[in-house]
Design a protein around this motif. Structure first.
Motif, PDB file in Angstrom:
ATOM      1  N   SER A   1      11.273  49.006  54.352  1.00 16.80           N
ATOM      2  CA  SER A   1      11.346  50.323  53.708  1.00 16.80           C
ATOM      3  C   SER A   1      10.718  51.407  54.584  1.00 16.80           C
ATOM      4  O   SER A   1      11.209  52.534  54.637  1.00 16.80           O
ATOM      5  N   THR A   2       9.665  51.071  55.307  1.00 18.31           N
ATOM      6  CA  THR A   2       9.037  52.028  56.220  1.00 18.31           C
ATOM      7  C   THR A   2       9.980  52.369  57.367  1.00 18.31           C
ATOM      8  O   THR A   2      10.106  53.533  57.756  1.00 18.31           O
TER       9      THR A   2
ATOM     10  N   LEU B   1      18.177  45.444  58.685  1.00 23.36           N
ATOM     11  CA  LEU B   1      16.730  45.660  58.724  1.00 23.36           C
ATOM     12  C   LEU B   1      15.964  44.733  57.794  1.00 23.36           C
ATOM     13  O   LEU B   1      14.777  44.493  57.997  1.00 23.36           O
ATOM     14  N   VAL B   2      16.620  44.180  56.802  1.00 26.74           N
ATOM     15  CA  VAL B   2      15.949  43.245  55.898  1.00 26.74           C
ATOM     16  C   VAL B   2      15.436  42.027  56.673  1.00 26.74           C
ATOM     17  O   VAL B   2      14.493  41.362  56.255  1.00 26.74           O
ATOM     18  N   LYS B   3      16.007  41.771  57.842  1.00 25.65           N
ATOM     19  CA  LYS B   3      15.596  40.623  58.659  1.00 25.65           C
ATOM     20  C   LYS B   3      14.171  40.761  59.189  1.00 25.65           C
ATOM     21  O   LYS B   3      13.565  39.766  59.567  1.00 25.65           O
TER      22      LYS B   3
ATOM     23  N   LEU C   1      11.946  48.782  67.731  1.00 21.78           N
ATOM     24  CA  LEU C   1      12.446  47.633  66.974  1.00 21.78           C
ATOM     25  C   LEU C   1      13.614  48.049  66.090  1.00 21.78           C
ATOM     26  O   LEU C   1      14.647  47.375  66.057  1.00 21.78           O
ATOM     27  N   CYS C   2      13.463  49.164  65.410  1.00 24.56           N
ATOM     28  CA  CYS C   2      14.520  49.650  64.522  1.00 24.56           C
ATOM     29  C   CYS C   2      15.785  49.948  65.325  1.00 24.56           C
ATOM     30  O   CYS C   2      16.883  49.546  64.939  1.00 24.56           O
ATOM     31  N   GLN C   3      15.646  50.624  66.449  1.00 23.46           N
ATOM     32  CA  GLN C   3      16.786  50.946  67.306  1.00 23.46           C
ATOM     33  C   GLN C   3      17.455  49.668  67.808  1.00 23.46           C
ATOM     34  O   GLN C   3      18.679  49.557  67.808  1.00 23.46           O
TER      35      GLN C   3
ATOM     36  N   TYR D   1      12.539  55.966  60.425  1.00 27.93           N
ATOM     37  CA  TYR D   1      13.209  55.783  61.716  1.00 27.93           C
ATOM     38  C   TYR D   1      14.726  55.911  61.677  1.00 27.93           C
ATOM     39  O   TYR D   1      15.340  56.219  62.694  1.00 27.93           O
ATOM     40  N   ILE D   2      15.342  55.671  60.549  1.00 28.41           N
ATOM     41  CA  ILE D   2      16.805  55.693  60.476  1.00 28.41           C
ATOM     42  C   ILE D   2      17.366  57.095  60.710  1.00 28.41           C
ATOM     43  O   ILE D   2      18.314  57.270  61.471  1.00 28.41           O
ATOM     44  N   GLN D   3      16.801  58.104  60.069  1.00 26.48           N
ATOM     45  CA  GLN D   3      17.355  59.453  60.185  1.00 26.48           C
ATOM     46  C   GLN D   3      17.343  59.979  61.626  1.00 26.48           C
ATOM     47  O   GLN D   3      18.359  60.501  62.085  1.00 26.48           O
TER      48      GLN D   3
END
Length: 97
Positions: A37-38, A13-15, A2-4, A43-45
């Motif tokens: 925030s999780t 990501l706030v969405k 999902l993050c990707q 996942y971002i790094q």
């Protein structure tokens, strides 16, 4: 994933905190959705490092040049475009978006 997907689609990501999106994903994905925030913390790094790998492999060692252009989008957010290259490049290079 999902993050990707959000990052690749330029969706902030706030969405993921949108109640309609949460309901949709719970209904059709049948999984709980992680908090913004999780996602940022966990996942971002790794996505950042995976994005940088091909750029570093292409540029290699040695001096580089960097051009940064900043602008403001229609929503008032600051956007920075960054171009990186090698000063001795005389050939066409790959673009990384």
């Amino acid at each position: 994933e999902l993050c990707q997907a959000f990052i690749n689609a330029d969706i902030r990501l706030v969405k993921v905190q949108n109640s309609c999106l949460i309901s949709f994903l719970k209904k059709y994905a049948a999984k709980s959705i992680l908090d913004e925030s999780t996602l940022r913390k966990n996942y971002i790094q790794p996505i950042y490092h995976e994005t940088l790998k091909p750029i570093r492999n292409s540029i290699g060692d040695g001096p580089i040049w960097i051009s940064i252009h900043e602008t403001i989008d229609t929503d008032g957010r600051s956007i920075a475009n960054i171009i990186i290259g090698k000063p001795d490049d005389t050939k066409s290079i790959s673009l990384f978006l």
